[in-house]
Structure formats: structure tokens, C-alpha cells
Motif scaffolding. Structure first.
Motif, PDB file in Angstrom:
ATOM      1  N   LEU A  88       0.827  -1.209   0.000  1.00  0.00           N
ATOM      2  CA  LEU A  88       0.000   0.000   0.000  1.00  0.00           C
ATOM      3  C   LEU A  88       0.856   1.251   0.000  1.00  0.00           C
ATOM      4  CD1 LEU A  88      -2.736   1.429   0.210  1.00  0.00           C
ATOM      5  CD2 LEU A  88      -2.606   1.149   2.697  1.00  0.00           C
ATOM      6  N   LEU A  89       1.891   1.290   0.839  1.00  0.00           N
ATOM      7  CA  LEU A  89       2.753   2.469   0.934  1.00  0.00           C
ATOM      8  C   LEU A  89       3.479   2.736  -0.382  1.00  0.00           C
ATOM      9  CD1 LEU A  89       3.986   4.739   2.618  1.00  0.00           C
ATOM     10  CD2 LEU A  89       5.745   3.118   3.395  1.00  0.00           C
ATOM     11  N   ALA A  90       3.994   1.650  -1.002  1.00  0.00           N
ATOM     12  CA  ALA A  90       4.703   1.815  -2.271  1.00  0.00           C
ATOM     13  C   ALA A  90       3.769   2.351  -3.348  1.00  0.00           C
ATOM     14  CB  ALA A  90       5.294   0.476  -2.708  1.00  0.00           C
ATOM     15  N   GLY A  91       2.563   1.795  -3.423  1.00  0.00           N
ATOM     16  CA  GLY A  91       1.599   2.275  -4.412  1.00  0.00           C
ATOM     17  C   GLY A  91       1.228   3.721  -4.195  1.00  0.00           C
ATOM     18  N   TYR A  92       1.035   4.088  -2.927  1.00  0.00           N
ATOM     19  CA  TYR A  92       0.674   5.475  -2.621  1.00  0.00           C
ATOM     20  C   TYR A  92       1.800   6.445  -2.971  1.00  0.00           C
ATOM     21  CZ  TYR A  92       0.102   9.732   0.099  1.00  0.00           C
ATOM     22  OH  TYR A  92       0.052  11.039   0.466  1.00  0.00           O
ATOM     23  N   LEU A  93       3.036   6.126  -2.564  1.00  0.00           N
ATOM     24  CA  LEU A  93       4.151   7.049  -2.799  1.00  0.00           C
ATOM     25  C   LEU A  93       4.422   7.252  -4.290  1.00  0.00           C
ATOM     26  CD1 LEU A  93       6.663   6.078   0.037  1.00  0.00           C
ATOM     27  CD2 LEU A  93       5.243   8.135  -0.143  1.00  0.00           C
ATOM     28  N   VAL A  94       4.324   6.172  -5.073  1.00  0.00           N
ATOM     29  CA  VAL A  94       4.523   6.322  -6.517  1.00  0.00           C
ATOM     30  C   VAL A  94       3.371   7.119  -7.123  1.00  0.00           C
ATOM     31  CG1 VAL A  94       4.585   5.074  -8.714  1.00  0.00           C
ATOM     32  CG2 VAL A  94       5.996   4.314  -6.805  1.00  0.00           C
ATOM     33  N   SER A  95       2.156   6.885  -6.625  1.00  0.00           N
ATOM     34  CA  SER A  95       1.008   7.675  -7.088  1.00  0.00           C
ATOM     35  C   SER A  95       1.239   9.155  -6.797  1.00  0.00           C
ATOM     36  CB  SER A  95      -0.285   7.228  -6.384  1.00  0.00           C
ATOM     37  OG  SER A  95      -0.553   5.878  -6.628  1.00  0.00           O
ATOM     38  N   TRP A  96       1.672   9.441  -5.587  1.00  0.00           N
ATOM     39  CA  TRP A  96       1.915  10.825  -5.180  1.00  0.00           C
ATOM     40  C   TRP A  96       3.005  11.467  -6.050  1.00  0.00           C
ATOM     41  CZ3 TRP A  96      -0.269  14.255  -1.794  1.00  0.00           C
ATOM     42  CH2 TRP A  96       0.459  15.421  -1.532  1.00  0.00           C
ATOM     43  N   GLY A  97       4.131  10.752  -6.195  1.00  0.00           N
ATOM     44  CA  GLY A  97       5.241  11.291  -6.986  1.00  0.00           C
ATOM     45  C   GLY A  97       4.866  11.508  -8.440  1.00  0.00           C
ATOM     46  N   TYR A  98       4.126  10.553  -8.989  1.00  0.00           N
ATOM     47  CA  TYR A  98       3.714  10.667 -10.390  1.00  0.00           C
ATOM     48  C   TYR A  98       2.735  11.817 -10.569  1.00  0.00           C
ATOM     49  CZ  TYR A  98       2.379   8.961 -15.022  1.00  0.00           C
ATOM     50  OH  TYR A  98       2.150   8.850 -16.363  1.00  0.00           O
ATOM     51  N   TRP A  99       1.861  11.998  -9.590  1.00  0.00           N
ATOM     52  CA  TRP A  99       0.897  13.108  -9.633  1.00  0.00           C
ATOM     53  C   TRP A  99       1.616  14.456  -9.538  1.00  0.00           C
ATOM     54  CZ3 TRP A  99      -1.431  15.767  -5.027  1.00  0.00           C
ATOM     55  CH2 TRP A  99      -2.464  16.639  -5.396  1.00  0.00           C
ATOM     56  N   VAL A 100       2.555  14.571  -8.598  1.00  0.00           N
ATOM     57  CA  VAL A 100       3.334  15.812  -8.448  1.00  0.00           C
ATOM     58  C   VAL A 100       4.098  16.121  -9.731  1.00  0.00           C
ATOM     59  CG1 VAL A 100       5.330  16.831  -7.270  1.00  0.00           C
ATOM     60  CG2 VAL A 100       3.536  15.702  -5.934  1.00  0.00           C
ATOM     61  N   ARG A 333      -7.764   2.082  -3.890  1.00  0.00           N
ATOM     62  CA  ARG A 333      -7.568   2.342  -2.467  1.00  0.00           C
ATOM     63  C   ARG A 333      -6.107   2.588  -2.126  1.00  0.00           C
ATOM     64  NH1 ARG A 333     -12.092   1.235   0.303  1.00  0.00           N
ATOM     65  NH2 ARG A 333     -10.995   0.975   2.281  1.00  0.00           N
ATOM     66  N   MET A 334      -5.399   3.289  -3.056  1.00  0.00           N
ATOM     67  CA  MET A 334      -4.008   3.647  -2.820  1.00  0.00           C
ATOM     68  C   MET A 334      -3.830   5.162  -2.720  1.00  0.00           C
ATOM     69  SD  MET A 334      -1.668   1.142  -5.169  1.00  0.00           S
ATOM     70  CE  MET A 334      -2.577   1.388  -6.690  1.00  0.00           C
ATOM     71  N   PHE A 335      -4.938   5.883  -2.620  1.00  0.00           N
ATOM     72  CA  PHE A 335      -4.850   7.336  -2.561  1.00  0.00           C
ATOM     73  C   PHE A 335      -6.006   7.851  -1.704  1.00  0.00           C
ATOM     74  CE2 PHE A 335      -3.917  11.589  -4.337  1.00  0.00           C
ATOM     75  CZ  PHE A 335      -2.531  11.489  -4.421  1.00  0.00           C
ATOM     76  N   ILE A 336      -6.006   9.141  -1.470  1.00  0.00           N
ATOM     77  CA  ILE A 336      -7.022   9.769  -0.624  1.00  0.00           C
ATOM     78  C   ILE A 336      -8.406   9.573  -1.252  1.00  0.00           C
ATOM     79  CG2 ILE A 336      -7.739  11.961   0.412  1.00  0.00           C
ATOM     80  CD1 ILE A 336      -4.723  12.803   0.038  1.00  0.00           C
ATOM     81  N   LEU A 458      -4.412   9.796   5.518  1.00  0.00           N
ATOM     82  CA  LEU A 458      -5.752   9.910   4.953  1.00  0.00           C
ATOM     83  C   LEU A 458      -6.116   8.736   4.047  1.00  0.00           C
ATOM     84  CD1 LEU A 458      -5.745  13.721   3.995  1.00  0.00           C
ATOM     85  CD2 LEU A 458      -6.687  12.647   6.054  1.00  0.00           C
ATOM     86  N   VAL A 459      -5.114   7.917   3.704  1.00  0.00           N
ATOM     87  CA  VAL A 459      -5.348   6.764   2.831  1.00  0.00           C
ATOM     88  C   VAL A 459      -5.910   5.619   3.662  1.00  0.00           C
ATOM     89  CG1 VAL A 459      -4.266   5.107   1.264  1.00  0.00           C
ATOM     90  CG2 VAL A 459      -3.453   7.472   1.340  1.00  0.00           C
ATOM     91  N   PRO A 460      -6.952   4.907   3.174  1.00  0.00           N
ATOM     92  CA  PRO A 460      -7.515   3.764   3.909  1.00  0.00           C
ATOM     93  C   PRO A 460      -6.438   2.747   4.243  1.00  0.00           C
ATOM     94  CG  PRO A 460      -8.905   4.316   2.041  1.00  0.00           C
ATOM     95  CD  PRO A 460      -7.647   5.138   1.905  1.00  0.00           C
ATOM     96  N   LYS A 461      -6.328   2.382   5.503  1.00  0.00           N
ATOM     97  CA  LYS A 461      -5.250   1.491   5.936  1.00  0.00           C
ATOM     98  C   LYS A 461      -5.566   0.023   5.699  1.00  0.00           C
ATOM     99  CE  LYS A 461      -2.447   4.627   6.988  1.00  0.00           C
ATOM    100  NZ  LYS A 461      -3.236   5.668   6.306  1.00  0.00           N
ATOM    101  N   GLN A 462      -5.847  -0.278   4.450  1.00  0.00           N
ATOM    102  CA  GLN A 462      -5.983  -1.665   4.040  1.00  0.00           C
ATOM    103  C   GLN A 462      -5.603  -1.701   2.573  1.00  0.00           C
ATOM    104  OE1 GLN A 462     -10.256  -1.828   5.012  1.00  0.00           O
ATOM    105  NE2 GLN A 462     -10.581  -2.402   2.888  1.00  0.00           N
ATOM    106  N   ALA A 463      -5.005  -2.781   2.164  1.00  0.00           N
ATOM    107  CA  ALA A 463      -4.496  -2.867   0.801  1.00  0.00           C
ATOM    108  C   ALA A 463      -5.633  -2.861  -0.195  1.00  0.00           C
ATOM    109  CB  ALA A 463      -3.652  -4.137   0.632  1.00  0.00           C
TER     110      ALA A 463
END
Length: 471
Positions: A88-100, A333-336, A458-463
């Protein structure tokens, strides 16, 4: 249900339109600052090869893992154990970086639009100081340019709110006009081309503090800029959930890359051969100046018109892509969760608003800097951020190859894909290494990426669920 209404040619137009955006209009000047003609052409060739490997990785993954659609963040998630916190963390961080990377890159595209529009309205480059704020001088041209950039951003925002399919068709028309216009540009500049402008073909380039850079250093310095021109090669993959046919995704990606590479090499060489080196380095709109040299004053108006149309289409494509990334990540479920909100037209309305508000904040850079300086600053940050998801996709392809997943009875394909993924990963690592030269800008980009940790709670804490997001 998400509509699958993007056909092969619209997907190809998104790839070409997003790649052949601000890059080709400003890069001849940026590259001339850091490399001699031999260094520039070498950087284009190496980058073209590296991006081809990356495009093949994205294309292969779209066919072998169609359930992981919607963007590179899905490959980051799949690198780790299913349903784990690491996944979950890896998916979120790459999503965030790619979005930025996407919305900060939009600033470069929009400022380039303003640069070419200034051909018709020279007041946009007026350096007359108006006042100072926090030690920064605000100029007349800066204020007008900021207003123009703001109007463009929110006009595109309104267009997309009225439906993604319609915005995609507008982008297709703008891309078709762009490619036709570039072909005319190539024909015109062939007559004005002077080989003497490429001589010396190689010479050391003097950088800051009088330090001279040799051939290999020039290629390193040009690597970030040339990669910026290819950013967007993954556009069809990001929109794969909206594609009519899955097989169109890989075809559109490869065809889009081939079209873009042919245009880049031709136009860069022609601009360098049409304008003397000292004029090219000082140019705020190099293609306009090149065509003016080729066919006279009317050439500047023709090229500026082409640039404005092209960059308008590129802005649509990139704003679409920027809003789509967190929307698709939120679906898995990897983002807000708020980024899931859509309007009646099927547009990701919350994602679009937040994305464009972030872009708007960074547009303040044009008030105190020249459009060329703002462009250079933003492409550096955005390109480094894009390299993370590119590298992650390559690593995931390698994971599939090593485990043999999806390669049952396909030993030859497995070996070929192993080579492709390895080369793509090596290329991404090399460009990241080259980009650490300017440590101040690099750290600023890293800070933007790291800021995502603040919003992770803020991301749901489940994969992610095992359901396909596009069904």
C-alpha cells in the motif's frame, strides 16, 4: 461503470500530444546552453533508445497484466506482498510522486504557451518593474503572463469538466494540426539550413563559475532535458481503463514514440542549423526565430500560431493525465478517497480541482522569472519525479521475468523481456544520477515527493481490493 470510449487514434494522439508538447518548442535553446551539437544529438539518440525500452516495458505490462491498469502506481503495489502495508505504501508514494510530476510539469507547458503567444503580444515580455515583494521584483510582463497562464489553465479545467471524451477529441484535432505544422516547418527550414552553424560540432561548454564540461558531461547535462521531451510516453497506459481495446494501448504507445522521436531529431537538428549558437541560447521561442530566419517575418507568425494551437492541445492532454492519476489510484484504495468523486459527465472533479489549484500555485514563478527560466526550473523537478515510476515499472517487469509469471511456455519472450527491462532500469538510474548535479533543485524536487508522507494517514489502511477498477 467507467466508459471505455478511447480508440486507437485518440490514444495515439494523447501519447504524441503529451510528448510533443512544451519540449520541442523550448528544448533547442535549453540544450544549446549545456551541450555542443555532438552532445545534443548523442543525448537525443541515447534518450530515444532508453525511452523505447521503457515504452516496451509499459506496453508489455499492459498486455501481460491488464488487471493492473490505470498507471505505474499499480506496478509499485505489485512489487510487494499482496495486501501488505509495504504494498500500500509503495503504491501510494509512486502515485503521489507521479501526480506531483504531472501537475508541476503542467507549469512548463503553460508557460511555453505564454512564450509563443508573446509573439502576438510583445507586452508579455515587458521587463518594466512594478513593485517588489519579499525581495522579488514583479514586472509588467510577468503580471500579464501570469494572467494569461491562469486563463488557459481554468479554461481547460472547464472543458474537461464537460466530459473527458470531448476533451480527448479536441486534443486529437490539436495534435493532428501540430504534426502537419511540424512537417511544414521541417520543409521550410531545410532551405535555410547552414551546416556552418553546427561547427564546431564538438567543443567544451563553459558552465557556471567558468567550469568547462566535456563530451560525456554534456550528454549527462542534456539527459534530463531530452527525457522531458519524452515524458508522456505512458499516457495510453494511464488511460488504459478507458480504452476500447486493450491491444490498442501497446500499439498507440509504440507508434506515438516513433512519431515523436522522428520529429524531435529532425526539428532539433534544423533549428541548430538555422540559428547561430549565440542567438539560439538567447531565444525565448527558438522555433519561431528559426522559421522567421527561413521564410521572413511571416514565418514567426506561422510558427507562433502552430505553437499556440499545439500547446493548447498539450495542456488539455496533460491536465487530463494529471487528474486521472490520483483518481485511478484512489479506485484501488491507494490514494485519498476524496479523489474518487466524479461529476455527471464522468470527469474526476475533485482530482481536477486539487490538481489545477496546485498548478496555479506554481504559476506564480512566471511573475518573477523569464518564461525560459521558469520552464527550465519546472522540467528539472518534473522529470526527476517521473523517473521513479518509470524505474518501478521496469523493476516489476524484471520481477515477472525472474518468477516466470505470465511466461509459461514462452522462454524466448521471457529472455527478450528480461533484456528490455534491464536496459530500461539502467537508463532510469543513469538519468537520476545525472540529475543530481544541481543539488539545490534536486532537493527541492525530493521535498515535493516526500511531502506525500504528510497525507498518507488519509489513505484507507488496508491494501487494494482484488476487484478491477475499470469494470
Amino acid at each position: 461503470m467507467l466508459k471505455r470510449n478511447l480508440g486507437f487514434w485518440v490514444l495515439t494522439a494523447l501519447v504524441v500530444g503529451n510528448m510533443v508538447g512544451s519540449g520541442i518548442f523550448m528544448l533547442p535553446r535549453s540544450l544549446a546552453e549545456v551541450a555542443s551539437p555532438s552532445g545534443v544529438l548523442s543525448a537525443w539518440i541515447i534518450t530515444g533508445f532508453g525511452v523505447l525500452m521503457t515504452a516496451l516495458v509499459f506496453g508489455n505490462l499492459s498486455l501481460r497484466k491488464p488487471e493492473l491498469n490505470g498507471g505505474p502506481q499499480n506496478y509499485a503495489k505489485a512489487l510487494f506482498k499482496e495486501d501488505s502495508n509495504s504494498s500500500l505504501l509503495a503504491g501510494y508514494l509512486v502515485s503521489w510522486g507521479y501526480w506531483v510530476a504531472n501537475w508541476s510539469g503542467n507549469v512548463a507547458i503553460i508557460t511555453t504557451f505564454a512564450s509563443y503567444l508573446s509573439t502576438f503580444f510583445p507586452v508579455m515580455t515587458n521587463a518594466n518593474p512594478l513593485f517588489k515583494i519579499l525581495g522579488t521584483t514583479v514586472t509588467t510582463g510577468g503580471v500579464i503572463t501570469f494572467a494569461v497562464c491562469t486563463i488557459l489553465l481554468w479554461s481547460v479545467h472547464y472543458l474537461i469538466l464537460n466530459g473527458i471524451e470531448g476533451a480527448g477529441k479536441v486534443n486529437f484535432v490539436a495534435t493532428a494540426a501540430k504534426v502537419l505544422g511540424f512537417l511544414l516547418f521541417i520543409l521550410a527550414c531545410l532551405y535555410a539550413f547552414q551546416a556552418s552553424n553546427l561547427i564546431p560540432f564538438y567543443e567544451p561548454i563553459e558552465g557556471e563559475g567558468g567550469v568547462q564540461t566535456g563530451f560525456l558531461s554534456q550528454i549527462n547535462n542534456a539527459a534530463i532535458a531530452t527525457l522531458w521531451a519524452f515524458v508522456g510516453v505512458e499516457s495510453a497506459v494511464v488511460f488504459s481503463t478507458r480504452a476500447k481495446k486493450k491491444s490498442d494501448v501497446k500499439k498507440a504507445t509504440i507508434l506515438g514514440l516513433i512519431i515523436a522521436l522522428a520529429l524531435y531529431l529532425s526539428i532539433t537538428l534544423l533549428v541548430m542549423g538555422t540559428l547561430p549558437q549565440n542567438e539560439l541560447v538567447e531565444s525565448q521561442k527558438p522555433l519561431v526565430d528559426a522559421l522567421k530566419t527561413a521564410i521572413g517575418p511571416s514565418g514567426s507568425m506561422v510558427m507562433a500560431t502552430l505553437g499556440v494551437i499545439s500547446l493548447f492541445g498539450a495542456t488539455i492532454g496533460w491536465v487530463l493525465l494529471s487528474a486521472e492519476v490520483p483518481f485511478q489510484a484512489a479506485k484501488q484504495r491507494m490514494f485519498i478517497p476524496h479523489f474518487l468523486k466524479e461529476n455527471k459527465k464522468g470527469s474526476p472533479v475533485f482530482s481536477l480541482w486539487i490538481t489545477n489549484l496546485c498548478t496555479q500555485a506554481f504559476l506564480f514563478s512566471v511573475i518573477s522569472q523569464s518564461m525560459a527560466s521558469a520552464f527550465d526550473f519546472m522540467i528539472f523537478i518534473a522529470t526527476l519525479a517521473f523517473l521513479v515510476p518509470y524505474m518501478v515499472a521496469s523493476l516489476y517487469q524484471l520481477k515477472l521475468v525472474i518468477k516466470g509469471e505470465t511466461y509459461e511456455g514462452s522462454r524466448r519472450s521471457r529472455s527478450t523481456d528480461a533484456v528490455i527491462a534491464s536496459l530500461a532500469a539502467i537508463y532510469s538510474i543513469w538519468v537520476i544520477y545525472a540529475g543530481t548535479a544541481d543539488i539545490k533543485t534536486f532537493l527541492f524536487g525530493i521535498a515535493l515527493l516526500a511531502s506525500g508522507i504528510l497525507f498518507y494517514p488519509l489513505v484507507p489502511k488496508q491494501a487494494a481490493t482484488k476487484e478491477k477498477p475499470a469494470e
